[in-house]
Motif scaffolding. Sequence first.
Motif, PDB file in Angstrom:
ATOM      1  N   HIS A 184       0.838  -1.197   0.000  1.00  0.00           N
ATOM      2  CA  HIS A 184       0.000   0.000   0.000  1.00  0.00           C
ATOM      3  C   HIS A 184       0.875   1.250   0.000  1.00  0.00           C
ATOM      4  O   HIS A 184       0.815   2.075   0.923  1.00  0.00           O
ATOM      5  CB  HIS A 184      -0.935  -0.003   1.210  1.00  0.00           C
ATOM      6  N   PRO A 185       1.705   1.429  -1.036  1.00  0.00           N
ATOM      7  CA  PRO A 185       2.651   2.551  -1.036  1.00  0.00           C
ATOM      8  C   PRO A 185       1.974   3.918  -1.014  1.00  0.00           C
ATOM      9  O   PRO A 185       2.500   4.856  -0.394  1.00  0.00           O
ATOM     10  CB  PRO A 185       3.454   2.340  -2.319  1.00  0.00           C
ATOM     11  N   ASP A 186       0.850   4.064  -1.673  1.00  0.00           N
ATOM     12  CA  ASP A 186       0.196   5.372  -1.705  1.00  0.00           C
ATOM     13  C   ASP A 186      -0.259   5.800  -0.310  1.00  0.00           C
ATOM     14  O   ASP A 186      -0.073   6.956   0.092  1.00  0.00           O
ATOM     15  CB  ASP A 186      -1.000   5.354  -2.660  1.00  0.00           C
ATOM     16  N   VAL A 187      -0.838   4.864   0.414  1.00  0.00           N
ATOM     17  CA  VAL A 187      -1.278   5.176   1.780  1.00  0.00           C
ATOM     18  C   VAL A 187      -0.074   5.437   2.671  1.00  0.00           C
ATOM     19  O   VAL A 187      -0.056   6.392   3.466  1.00  0.00           O
ATOM     20  CB  VAL A 187      -2.125   4.020   2.356  1.00  0.00           C
ATOM     21  N   ASP A 195       2.926   6.457   1.823  1.00  0.00           N
ATOM     22  CA  ASP A 195       3.544   7.747   1.474  1.00  0.00           C
ATOM     23  C   ASP A 195       2.847   8.888   2.204  1.00  0.00           C
ATOM     24  O   ASP A 195       3.499   9.764   2.788  1.00  0.00           O
ATOM     25  CB  ASP A 195       3.453   7.990  -0.040  1.00  0.00           C
ATOM     26  N   GLU A 196       1.535   8.894   2.164  1.00  0.00           N
ATOM     27  CA  GLU A 196       0.764   9.981   2.764  1.00  0.00           C
ATOM     28  C   GLU A 196       0.803   9.938   4.287  1.00  0.00           C
ATOM     29  O   GLU A 196       1.080  10.950   4.941  1.00  0.00           O
ATOM     30  CB  GLU A 196      -0.691   9.908   2.285  1.00  0.00           C
ATOM     31  N   LEU A 253       4.778  14.911  -1.277  1.00  0.00           N
ATOM     32  CA  LEU A 253       4.323  13.634  -1.825  1.00  0.00           C
ATOM     33  C   LEU A 253       5.287  13.135  -2.901  1.00  0.00           C
ATOM     34  O   LEU A 253       5.542  11.932  -2.994  1.00  0.00           O
ATOM     35  CB  LEU A 253       2.907  13.778  -2.397  1.00  0.00           C
ATOM     36  N   ASP A 254       5.824  14.047  -3.706  1.00  0.00           N
ATOM     37  CA  ASP A 254       6.791  13.634  -4.727  1.00  0.00           C
ATOM     38  C   ASP A 254       8.045  13.051  -4.089  1.00  0.00           C
ATOM     39  O   ASP A 254       8.603  12.052  -4.580  1.00  0.00           O
ATOM     40  CB  ASP A 254       7.161  14.820  -5.627  1.00  0.00           C
ATOM     41  N   LYS A 305       7.211   9.583  -2.846  1.00  0.00           N
ATOM     42  CA  LYS A 305       7.134   8.608  -3.933  1.00  0.00           C
ATOM     43  C   LYS A 305       8.521   8.208  -4.425  1.00  0.00           C
ATOM     44  O   LYS A 305       8.743   7.048  -4.799  1.00  0.00           O
ATOM     45  CB  LYS A 305       6.298   9.172  -5.079  1.00  0.00           C
ATOM     46  N   THR A 321       9.727   5.636  -1.881  1.00  0.00           N
ATOM     47  CA  THR A 321       8.998   4.382  -1.990  1.00  0.00           C
ATOM     48  C   THR A 321       9.393   3.600  -3.237  1.00  0.00           C
ATOM     49  O   THR A 321       9.406   2.374  -3.234  1.00  0.00           O
ATOM     50  CB  THR A 321       7.480   4.650  -1.984  1.00  0.00           C
TER      51      THR A 321
END
Length: 355
Positions: free
Chosen positions: A272-275, A277-278, A289-290, A293, A296
Motif C-alpha cells: 500500500h505505497p500510496d497510503v 507515502d501519505e 508527496l513527490d 514517492k 517508496t
Amino acid sequence: MSAPPVTGLDRRLFLTSLLGASAAVAGLAGCAGGSAAADTEGALTRPLAAKVPAGTSLKISSYQDVQQLQFKLAKLPPLPFEVSDWLNIGAGPDVINAFRAKSLDLANNAGIPPIQAHYQGFDAKIVAIDVTRKPNYLFATKPGSDIRTVEDFRGRRLAFSQGQAQGVVLLRALKQAGLKYDQVTLVPLTSNQFLTALQSGQVDVAPLGNSQAPAYLKQYGDKGARVIRTDVVDLLNLLWAPRSVLADPAKAAAVAAYIPHWAKGQVWSYEHPDVWDEEFYVKTQNLTLDQAKSITALANKPLFPPSWDEAVRWEQETADLLAEGGFVKRFDVSSLFDRRFEAIAARAVPAEYRR
C-alpha cells in the motif's frame, strides 16, 4: 570539537577511544557473568511456549513510531501481551546501550549492531530476518565536491559509524572499488551526525539512507552536492533481543508472538505505497508527496527466508570484513542466531514473501 580522523595507523587507537570505558566494563561484566550465561544456556534450547502467559510485557523499539503506525494501518489484531514502552530509537549504539540498561527488550536493526554488541561483550541474539536485495543507502558528497565515483574516495574524509549499517556499507563499497582502509580517512561519527558533517565540510562523503537524500539534495544540490549510487546492499533487516530476555520463557513467547506482526506490517506498507507515502512520509516526516514517492520507488520488497543459512553467511562476511580492518576480533557469528525463531516470520506471510 569534532572527532579526529582515523587512518590505518590510528585504527586501533580509534577503536579504543570509540568504545571507551563501556567496552572495558562490558568485557569485565562478560567475565563476571560467565556462570549466569551458562545457567541460561539451557533456557535458550527449550522449545518456545505456544501461548504467551498472562501479564507478560515487552519494551520494543519503534524508530519514528513506524511499528505502531504499520500495525494500525494494517488493522492487525492486538498483540497477546503488553507493550510497556515503545522506544523511539533506531541507531545500533543507542539500542545496545538501552539493552544494557534493561530499558529495551526487542529491537529492529541491521546486521552490524549484533556484531558490535558481541565485540563489546554483550550477549544478544537475532530472532527474525528480513532480507533486502536493493541498496538502502547511497553516498552523498559535501557541497562543491568533485567526487563522482567510489574510486574518487581515495584520499578523502569519509563519515564512518562502526556500529551501524552505514559503516559496513561503506567498508563493502571500498572493498568493491579496490580501496584499502589506509587509502582513505575514516572520520568516526554516528549516523545522526552525518548531515551536519557534510554541510560543514567536516567530511567529503557520508552514507545516507535513501529517505534522507531528497531533502539533502533539495537544500544543497544547487551548491554542488550530489549522490553516488552503488549496488552495495546491507542484506539484513532483523529483530534481536538480549539473551536474558530470550532465556525468560514468557518473554521469549512474547517475542515469538510479535514477529508475525512485524512481518505483516512490512508487507502491508509495501503493498500500500500510496497510503504509506501519505500517512508516514508526508504526515509524520514532513516530506512532499513527490519526495515520498521517490523514496517508496526504491523500497525493498520484504523477504522473510524460511532458512537463515544465507543470513548467517552474510553476517560472517560482515564480521570478517570488520576484523580485516582491526575493528573487531574474528569469531563464529552462528552464536548470534537463535534458530528457535527461524521460520516464524516466513510462516506469517504469503508465499511470495518467503525467500
